[in-house]
Design an enzyme around this catalytic site. Structure first.
Site, short mmCIF file in Angstrom:
data_model
loop_
_atom_site.label_atom_id
_atom_site.label_comp_id
_atom_site.label_asym_id
_atom_site.label_seq_id
_atom_site.Cartn_x
_atom_site.Cartn_y
_atom_site.Cartn_z
N CYS A 16 0.88 -1.18 0.00
CA CYS A 16 0.00 0.00 0.00
C CYS A 16 0.91 1.23 0.00
CB CYS A 16 -1.01 -0.01 1.15
SG CYS A 16 -0.34 0.12 2.79
N CYS A 90 -2.01 1.38 -4.27
CA CYS A 90 -0.72 2.01 -4.59
C CYS A 90 -0.62 2.38 -6.07
CB CYS A 90 0.44 1.13 -4.15
SG CYS A 90 0.62 -0.42 -5.02
N CYS A 94 3.71 -0.01 -8.28
CA CYS A 94 4.18 -1.37 -8.04
C CYS A 94 4.74 -1.95 -9.34
CB CYS A 94 3.03 -2.24 -7.53
SG CYS A 94 3.57 -3.84 -6.96
#
Length: 141
Positions: A16, A90, A94
């Site tokens: 996150c 997020c 990522c």
């Protein structure tokens, strides 16, 4: 039951933004509920300095201590070393590697909220982690 060291041990990375709430709760539940059968990591794209105090309190209520956890920065290596990558708000921060299992869990962010607001988020995360364990360790159902 097979011991975790005698068979394939899946690894999961929870990501996150701040690694101070949702990903910490998910990692703690997976560690606790899988009894060591799953390697667990968590990280944040912009980690906070500490874990959210309301998250610490909410997890303490269910017998899991996350007070010593420290938010960690997301690294490419953490993603590479994980079989399953679960993101929680997020966005595109990522890294993506082909062949990995990715899931995006849409969950309310506990940042800035009191323990009363964190409890339902905690319970939703627990239910998702229980389902994740069933998918990773079918013999544990």
């Amino acid at each position: 039951m097979t011991s975790p060291t005698s068979a394939f041990r899946p690894s999961v990375l929870f990501v996150c933004v701040h690694n101070a709430g949702r990903s910490q709760m998910a990692a703690a539940f997976l560690t606790h509920l899988s009894d060591g059968a799953v390697e667990v990591r968590s990280a944040g794209s912009q980690p906070a300095d500490t874990v959210n105090p309301a998250v610490v309190e909410a997890m303490s209520e269910v017998g899991i201590d996350v007070s010593a956890e420290v938010p960690k920065v997301l690294t490419t290596d953490a993603v590479k070393e994980s079989d399953v990558v679960i993101t929680m708000g997020c966005g595109d921060s990522c890294p993506f590697f082909p062949g990995k299992r990715y899931e995006d869990w849409v969950l309310e962010d506990p940042a800035g909220q009191g323990v009363e607001a964190v409890r339902p988020i905690r319970e939703e995360i627990r239910a998702r982690v229980e389902e994740l364990i069933r998918s990773l360790l079918p013999s544990s159902s």
